[in-house]
Write a protein that holds these residues in place. Structure first.
Motif, short mmCIF file in Angstrom:
data_model
loop_
_atom_site.label_atom_id
_atom_site.label_comp_id
_atom_site.label_asym_id
_atom_site.label_seq_id
_atom_site.Cartn_x
_atom_site.Cartn_y
_atom_site.Cartn_z
N ALA A 197 6.96 9.36 -2.60
CA ALA A 197 5.98 8.36 -2.14
C ALA A 197 5.76 8.36 -0.63
CB ALA A 197 6.40 6.97 -2.60
N GLY A 198 6.78 8.73 0.16
CA GLY A 198 6.63 8.67 1.62
C GLY A 198 6.07 9.94 2.23
N PHE A 199 5.90 10.97 1.44
CA PHE A 199 5.54 12.28 1.99
C PHE A 199 4.07 12.35 2.42
CE2 PHE A 199 3.68 16.47 1.44
CZ PHE A 199 4.52 17.25 2.20
N PHE A 200 3.89 12.95 3.61
CA PHE A 200 2.54 13.28 4.06
C PHE A 200 2.59 14.62 4.81
CE2 PHE A 200 -0.68 12.78 7.63
CZ PHE A 200 -1.73 13.28 6.89
N GLY A 201 1.73 15.54 4.43
CA GLY A 201 1.69 16.83 5.10
C GLY A 201 0.28 17.14 5.57
N LEU A 202 0.22 17.74 6.75
CA LEU A 202 -1.06 18.14 7.32
C LEU A 202 -1.02 19.65 7.52
CD1 LEU A 202 -3.63 16.72 8.44
CD2 LEU A 202 -2.49 16.67 10.65
N TYR A 203 -2.02 20.37 7.04
CA TYR A 203 -1.96 21.84 7.01
C TYR A 203 -3.25 22.47 7.54
CZ TYR A 203 1.59 20.60 3.60
OH TYR A 203 2.66 20.04 2.97
N TYR A 204 -3.06 23.67 8.07
CA TYR A 204 -4.20 24.52 8.41
C TYR A 204 -3.93 25.89 7.83
CZ TYR A 204 -7.51 27.37 10.96
OH TYR A 204 -8.52 28.24 11.28
N CYS A 205 -4.92 26.47 7.18
CA CYS A 205 -4.76 27.77 6.53
C CYS A 205 -5.66 28.80 7.20
CB CYS A 205 -5.15 27.64 5.05
SG CYS A 205 -5.12 29.20 4.17
N MET A 206 -5.04 29.85 7.72
CA MET A 206 -5.82 30.92 8.35
C MET A 206 -5.71 32.19 7.50
SD MET A 206 -5.39 32.57 12.11
CE MET A 206 -6.36 31.37 12.96
N MET B 121 0.83 -1.21 0.00
CA MET B 121 0.00 0.00 0.00
C MET B 121 0.87 1.26 0.00
SD MET B 121 -2.96 -1.03 2.76
CE MET B 121 -3.84 0.50 2.84
N THR B 122 0.38 2.31 -0.62
CA THR B 122 1.13 3.57 -0.64
C THR B 122 0.85 4.35 0.65
OG1 THR B 122 -0.71 4.77 -1.62
CG2 THR B 122 0.83 3.70 -3.14
N THR B 123 1.67 5.38 0.86
CA THR B 123 1.46 6.25 2.03
C THR B 123 0.04 6.83 2.01
OG1 THR B 123 3.77 6.81 2.27
CG2 THR B 123 2.18 8.43 3.09
N LYS B 124 -0.37 7.27 0.84
CA LYS B 124 -1.70 7.87 0.71
C LYS B 124 -2.78 6.86 1.12
CE LYS B 124 -4.46 9.92 -3.01
NZ LYS B 124 -4.36 10.44 -4.38
N GLU B 125 -2.67 5.65 0.66
CA GLU B 125 -3.67 4.63 1.00
C GLU B 125 -3.66 4.32 2.50
OE1 GLU B 125 -3.72 2.20 -3.27
OE2 GLU B 125 -2.27 1.67 -1.71
N HIS B 126 -2.45 4.21 3.06
CA HIS B 126 -2.34 3.95 4.51
C HIS B 126 -2.97 5.09 5.32
CE1 HIS B 126 -0.06 0.30 4.97
NE2 HIS B 126 0.90 0.69 4.15
N VAL B 127 -2.64 6.32 4.95
CA VAL B 127 -3.14 7.48 5.71
C VAL B 127 -4.66 7.58 5.59
CG1 VAL B 127 -3.15 10.01 5.84
CG2 VAL B 127 -0.99 8.79 5.63
N LEU B 128 -5.17 7.43 4.38
CA LEU B 128 -6.63 7.52 4.20
C LEU B 128 -7.35 6.41 4.97
CD1 LEU B 128 -6.94 8.54 0.44
CD2 LEU B 128 -7.20 9.99 2.45
N GLU B 129 -6.76 5.23 4.96
CA GLU B 129 -7.35 4.13 5.73
C GLU B 129 -7.35 4.45 7.23
OE1 GLU B 129 -6.65 -0.33 4.81
OE2 GLU B 129 -5.38 0.09 6.53
N ALA B 130 -6.22 5.00 7.70
CA ALA B 130 -6.13 5.37 9.12
C ALA B 130 -7.16 6.44 9.47
CB ALA B 130 -4.72 5.85 9.45
N LEU B 131 -7.31 7.43 8.59
CA LEU B 131 -8.27 8.51 8.84
C LEU B 131 -9.70 7.96 8.93
CD1 LEU B 131 -6.85 11.29 6.48
CD2 LEU B 131 -6.98 11.41 8.97
N HIS B 132 -10.04 7.03 8.05
CA HIS B 132 -11.38 6.44 8.11
C HIS B 132 -11.57 5.64 9.39
CE1 HIS B 132 -11.60 6.86 3.48
NE2 HIS B 132 -12.18 7.89 4.07
N ALA B 133 -10.56 4.90 9.78
CA ALA B 133 -10.66 4.12 11.01
C ALA B 133 -10.79 5.03 12.24
CB ALA B 133 -9.43 3.22 11.16
N LEU B 134 -10.21 6.23 12.16
CA LEU B 134 -10.30 7.18 13.27
C LEU B 134 -11.62 7.96 13.26
CD1 LEU B 134 -6.64 8.52 13.12
CD2 LEU B 134 -7.64 7.23 15.03
N GLY B 135 -12.44 7.69 12.25
CA GLY B 135 -13.76 8.31 12.22
C GLY B 135 -13.81 9.62 11.47
#
Lengths: 142, 138
Positions: A44-53, A1-15
């Motif tokens: 492939a390994g990159f994941f970023g989480l952002y907030y824009c104000m 699985m790719t990073t994107k697939e892993h992260v999206l799966e984790a997000l869904h599991a976290l609700g």
């Protein structure tokens, strides 16, 4: 699985309900805030989480001071100004053996805590300072 | 086949995209935005379940009165949500209790509860800080 697939799966599991904003960017809501999840096809390994104000005032100097304060005081989360917005970001390389739900939930908590701090500081700054100009003396205070 | 209320609740929660599970005590629960939400079915034939967000904030030593005041204010202002502390005075919970007539009504109520639970921790923190400041400035 790719990073994107892993992260999206984790997000869904976290609700979380994820909404694709463009091919590599997804939106999630946490504590009423929209956080952006970004991936990079070329890294492939990159994941970023952002907030824009949004800042709304191109000339305002105090968001720069605020960003500097966050960068000096917070671990992992960095802040920077880009045009009319103050961005908070937590970017990292993800590895195959990650505990994906644990890592992703901690990243969200770190960004969310920084968002709460920035909102508070934002309100205080906006109330007290209308025209702050960056000088050597107030940079030292910050 | 007629569904029990618990089965109907599980179906609605799954339809909304979440993953309902039953623990060893038979309690239906699911993850919502990194929070565990428990589902408490109503009495037989009542159609009056409740959604519970347990333990969403800890109570520090010597702040019980402040937390009680914050819970009271939040319960009063949010109207649809009850915010309260547990018997041991250690944790803060929130609950949403409702009646429903059919599946659509049940779904709308679950969505309303989740909309409120999504921000209740931030609202609680703000309310508590505001009360703390007001008490300090007295």
């Amino acid at each position: 699985m790719t990073t994107k697939e892993h992260v999206l799966e984790a997000l869904h599991a976290l609700g979380f309900e994820t909404k694709m904003l463009d091919g590599d960017t997804y939106g999630i809501h946490y504590e009423g805030d929209l956080l952006l999840c970004r991936f990079n096809e070329e890294d492939a390994g990159f994941f970023g989480l952002y907030y824009c104000m949004p800042i709304g005032d191109e000339e305002a100097q105090w968001p720069v001071l605020l960003a500097n304060q966050i960068n000096a005081s917070r671990n992992y989360v960095k802040a920077y100004r880009s045009e009319l917005a103050l961005w908070l970001a937590y970017e990292r390389e993800m590895f195959e053996k990650e505990e994906w739900q644990v890592t992703v939930s901690r990243m969200i908590e770190f960004v969310s805590t920084a968002v709460a701090d920035v909102k508070q500081a934002f309100l205080e700054c906006a109330a007290q300072v209308e025209n702050v100009h960056v000088t050597d003396s107030n940079l030292q205070e910050a | 086949m007629i569904m029990t209320e618990k089965e109907l609740l599980a179906k609605v929660i799954a339809d909304l995209g979440y993953h309902p599970q039953t623990d060893e005590d038979g309690v239906l629960h699911f993850m919502f935005q990194m929070k565990t939400v428990c589902v408490i079915p109503g009495d037989e034939g009542e159609q009056s379940p409740a959604l519970l967000l347990p333990n969403f904030a800890e109570i520090a030593e010597n702040e019980t009165h402040l937390v009680l005041a914050a819970c009271n204010q939040l319960t009063r202002e949010t109207r649809i949500i009850k915010v309260f502390i547990n018997d041991t005075y250690q944790m803060v919970h929130a609950s949403y209790e409702f009646y429903y007539c059919d599946e659509d009504c049940l779904r709308e109520n679950v969505k309303r509860a989740l909309d409120a639970f999504a921000v209740i921790r931030t609202m609680y923190a703000r309310t508590k800080n505001r009360l703390q400041e007001a008490m300090t400035n007295k």
